[in-house]
Write a protein that holds these residues in place. Sequence first.
Motif, PDB file in Angstrom:
ATOM      1  N   UNK A 198       0.807  -1.297  -0.119  1.00 26.73           N
ATOM      2  CA  UNK A 198       0.135  -0.107   0.088  1.00 26.73           C
ATOM      3  C   UNK A 198       1.052   1.191   0.027  1.00 26.73           C
ATOM      4  N   UNK A 199       0.733   2.084  -1.081  1.00 23.05           N
ATOM      5  CA  UNK A 199       1.570   3.255  -1.071  1.00 23.05           C
ATOM      6  C   UNK A 199       0.565   4.452  -1.093  1.00 23.05           C
ATOM      7  N   UNK A 200       1.173   5.157  -0.271  1.00 26.08           N
ATOM      8  CA  UNK A 200       0.132   6.656   0.087  1.00 26.08           C
ATOM      9  C   UNK A 200       1.159   7.617  -0.719  1.00 26.08           C
ATOM     10  N   UNK A 201       0.643   8.331  -1.723  1.00 27.12           N
ATOM     11  CA  UNK A 201       1.390   9.312  -2.477  1.00 27.12           C
ATOM     12  C   UNK A 201       0.209  10.299  -3.098  1.00 27.12           C
ATOM     13  N   UNK A 202       1.046  11.401  -3.411  1.00 25.82           N
ATOM     14  CA  UNK A 202       0.281  12.582  -4.230  1.00 25.82           C
ATOM     15  C   UNK A 202       1.013  12.686  -5.594  1.00 25.82           C
TER      16      UNK A 202
END
Length: 266
Positions: A198-202
């Motif tokens: 799971x990668x949280x990114x903008x």
Amino acid sequence: MSSTDLAIDVSNLVTHYGPRKILDDISFQARQGEIMVIMGGSGSGKSTLLRHLLGLHQPTSGSIKLLGKDITKLSADEMYDLRKNMGVAFQGGALFNSMTVGENVELPLREHTKLDENTIRIMSRMKLEVVNLAGFESLMPAELSGGMIKRAALARAIVMDPRLLFFDEPSAGLDPVVSAELDELILILRDAMNMTIVVVTHELESAFKIADRITVLDQGRILMSDTVAAVRASDNQRIQSLLNRTPRNENINAEEYMERLTREIF
């Protein structure tokens, strides 16, 4: 999607900070061996959702199943055991400055296993090799570049061969070349170790490169959770605004604006 194929199953998640609702009816799933990217603008709820997935906060309602276990109902001891199957690479690396790179990577093995010293060192060096930091184990974190800190933190996150890996803003603060190298490393880990990531990114470019599926958050709600192609093709105006970096236009009523500013004063 069969429940046996799911590594993550979030259902009707709601959470509040005081009276303010931060996450509103969040539901999404991630298959085993899949890279799920969570993206959205600032204040969309990405970081809050990540903290819930890590079991750091209890939601107001809803369920969060990791590897088939609802973490909202686990005891502290049960959550401790589950976390041995989870790795976390924090945005700033979160390395201990008083420890060498090798000691940082070895730490989870020392805390959670009874392996002998030689085995611990071999396993940590293997993971440093995976992230292209072989030979750097004796350096201190202050001697590393930003990209090297990210990779060292990733080595620590995977040293116990977790089934779930959570990565917070992997590209933050990195130049485009180093960011692209880290993206490639995430893909290698998915393929070689069959991790659910799971990668949280903008970062849009990074998200489109690594994701199997993307969950788009906006103001605490899910706009869409689907493949990269489907998200790109979405006709949702807010999603297209995020993809095209279009500022949100808000019509401001002058009388309401002044009333809001002076409400607590007069």
